[in-house]
Design an enzyme around this catalytic site. Structure first.
Site, PDB file in Angstrom:
ATOM      1  CB  THR A 318      -0.930   0.018   1.229  1.00  0.00           C
ATOM      2  OG1 THR A 318      -1.775  -1.130   1.185  1.00  0.00           O
ATOM      3  CG2 THR A 318      -1.794   1.273   1.235  1.00  0.00           C
ATOM      4  CD1 TRP A 321      -1.256   0.993  -6.286  1.00  0.00           C
ATOM      5  CD2 TRP A 321      -1.904   2.692  -4.992  1.00  0.00           C
ATOM      6  NE1 TRP A 321      -2.324   1.604  -6.908  1.00  0.00           N
ATOM      7  CE2 TRP A 321      -2.744   2.648  -6.133  1.00  0.00           C
ATOM      8  CE3 TRP A 321      -2.126   3.692  -4.049  1.00  0.00           C
ATOM      9  CZ2 TRP A 321      -3.784   3.556  -6.339  1.00  0.00           C
ATOM     10  CZ3 TRP A 321      -3.159   4.596  -4.251  1.00  0.00           C
ATOM     11  CH2 TRP A 321      -3.971   4.521  -5.378  1.00  0.00           C
ATOM     12  CG  HIS A 322      -0.542   5.761  -1.348  1.00  0.00           C
ATOM     13  ND1 HIS A 322      -1.003   4.580  -0.814  1.00  0.00           N
ATOM     14  CD2 HIS A 322      -1.612   6.597  -1.373  1.00  0.00           C
ATOM     15  CE1 HIS A 322      -2.280   4.700  -0.521  1.00  0.00           C
ATOM     16  NE2 HIS A 322      -2.684   5.914  -0.843  1.00  0.00           N
ATOM     17  N   GLY A 323       3.389   5.892  -3.950  1.00  0.00           N
ATOM     18  CA  GLY A 323       4.396   6.749  -4.558  1.00  0.00           C
ATOM     19  C   GLY A 323       5.779   6.149  -4.541  1.00  0.00           C
ATOM     20  CG  PHE A 465      -0.490   9.696  -4.634  1.00  0.00           C
ATOM     21  CD1 PHE A 465       0.845   9.942  -4.358  1.00  0.00           C
ATOM     22  CD2 PHE A 465      -1.449  10.432  -3.984  1.00  0.00           C
ATOM     23  CE1 PHE A 465       1.214  10.901  -3.433  1.00  0.00           C
ATOM     24  CE2 PHE A 465      -1.097  11.400  -3.044  1.00  0.00           C
ATOM     25  CZ  PHE A 465       0.240  11.624  -2.773  1.00  0.00           C
TER      26      PHE A 465
END
Length: 465
Positions: A318, A321-323, A465
């Site tokens: 997670t 995934w965001h950056g 993102f």
């Protein structure tokens, strides 16, 4: 093009609605597909090809999986899962993480490999997850494969949710894709929902976001304890009203076109624990990782040890995934640690505390988390956190903090009030105030347009993102 822009509101959206409702019902998916491609191409014409390739690939993977499932050869059907995972994650990884990996390698090994400097395709994190889940659902037998590439393209490219979510799964709108029944009541409801989201974005997120942007621009060295906390609070408000406002607008736009997207937020800042917070925040992403990573890994079915391992893996992914930054990795591991701690120990004690202490605990952890999330420079992040807790030698007050409180205090208070689900206590439709509803929406629209015309600060945080 963003939803909170004059171009979208006065140009693109009226054009879409006129062409959509003038078109015969059988042609509406085609109209949506073409107009959604125009929406995406407005910002990144080259990467339209990338999205089309992704759509075509998963269209083929799903048909392959279904064909072999029908023949009873699940081993061959499973190849489609490997293909969609490798293809979509490979594409996402190449564009989003290549420079991060090269930069890390250069720092660790002292090499001087050149960065690719590829612009990140807008929305790739969202539509790659959507197309991947489509193929997986067909393999699992939870969805029938879409025979029409045009209809599948309309689902993937559907402009309300294309570039910043929510992650709309195919199973959610499979029936509506070909059998939706639009109505004026639904359009009216969609317009109201869109206006709520626009108000969140323009009147709260954009305003408090300027405080955080100014504080980060001046550097953590200039912070006082008050301004460090003020910045954390303002970013917490900005990212919530920015992203939940976008989700509201997306849901509203979907309703105008006959689609019913699932909710993406449920008042997360009233959470009583971190577990509760992540049941309320970015619900479409949390449920995606639950259904396509956590449960396939075994979920909580194979003992505590493997359950904790699965939680750790999900939250590491997670964060990634965001950056493409170490702060996002730290952020993911930070929440993994708190969720594991609640699962193993804290949870049983939290429920015994007064509700106000439960809320205070959750908000404190979340605020710290947003500082980690928002500041990519690790040295600056560390200093910011130290300042918040009086460990950097910074003064308690500063003129800058008092200036921002004076000039943005009303927006901050307005945001805090809007964090609470008052509508569950006030039944507006049952009061005489319901007759003022249209006046309220018109007034809100005029105010938002006035802000959009006069302000230049109008980012969407989740675009990156």
């Amino acid at each position: 093009m963003v939803f909170s822009s004059v171009t979208f509101i006065l140009g693109y959206l009226p054009l879409v609605l006129i062409l959509y409702y003038l078109a015969p019902r059988r042609a509406r998916n085609g109209i949506l597909f073409l107009l959604s491609l125009l929406f995406y191409a407005w910002g990144e014409p080259v990467y339209v090809i990338l999205m089309l390739i992704s759509t075509a690939a998963d269209y083929s993977f799903a048909l392959y999986a279904d064909r072999w499932n029908q023949k009873g050869n699940h081993k061959k059907a499973r190849r489609a899962i490997y293909a969609t995972v490798i293809f979509n994650l490979g594409m996402l990884g190449f564009f989003k993480y290549t420079d991060f990996l090269i930069g890390t390698m250069n720092s660790v090994l002292g090499t001087e490999l050149p960065l690719l400097n590829l612009p990140l395709p807008i929305g790739i994190s969202f539509y790659s997850f959507q197309t991947m889940s489509y193929t997986i659902d067909v393999y699992r037998g939870e969805a029938k494969p879409q025979k029409s590439p045009l209809d599948l393209g309309a689902y993937v490219a559907l402009f309300p949710q294309l570039i910043a979510g929510p992650i709309v799964r195919y199973t959610t709108i499979a029936h509506e894709l070909n059998h939706r029944q639009e109505s004026w009541d639904q359009v009216s409801e969609g317009l109201s929902r869109f206006m709520i989201g626009l108000g969140k974005k323009v009147l709260i997120a954009n305003q408090v976001g300027q405080v955080f942007a100014a504080l980060t621009a001046s550097g953590a060295e200039e912070l006082s304890i008050l301004s460090a906390w003020l910045g954390a609070v303002c970013f917490a408000l900005q990212i919530y009203f920015d992203f939940s406002g976008y989700s509201d607008m997306a849901i509203g736009l979907g309703k105008m076109l006959g689609f019913n997207f699932l909710e993406n937020f449920n008042y997360p800042y009233i959470a009583k624990s971190i577990t509760d917070f992540w049941r309320r925040w970015h619900i479409s992403l949390s449920s995606w990782f639950r259904d396509y990573v956590y449960i396939p890994l075994g979920g909580n079915r194979k003992g505590k040890r493997k359950q904790y391992r699965n939680i750790f893996i999900v939250w590491l992914l997670t964060g990634i995934w965001h950056g493409a930054g170490w702060n996002f990795v730290i952020w993911g591991l930070y929440y993994a640690a708190w969720l594991l701690l609640e699962k193993a120990l804290l949870g049983r004690y939290l429920t015994k505390l007064p509700k106000i202490l439960q809320h205070a605990y959750a908000l404190l952890i979340v605020l710290i988390g947003w500082v980690i999330f928002s500041i990519e420079d690790l040295a600056m992040m560390k200093l910011w956190l130290q300042t918040m807790f009086g460990l950097s030698g910074a003064p308690l007050l500063s003129k800058g903090a008092l200036f921002y409180l004076k000039n943005y205090g009303i927006c901050i208070i307005m945001g805090m009030v809007a964090l609470i689900p008052w509508h569950k206590k006030w039944h507006w439709k049952e009061t005489k105030l319901a007759v003022l509803e249209n006046v309220i929406w018109i007034g809100l629209f005029i105010i938002c347009m006035a802000f959009l015309v006069s302000d230049t600060y109008n980012p969407f945080l989740y675009f990156r993102f």
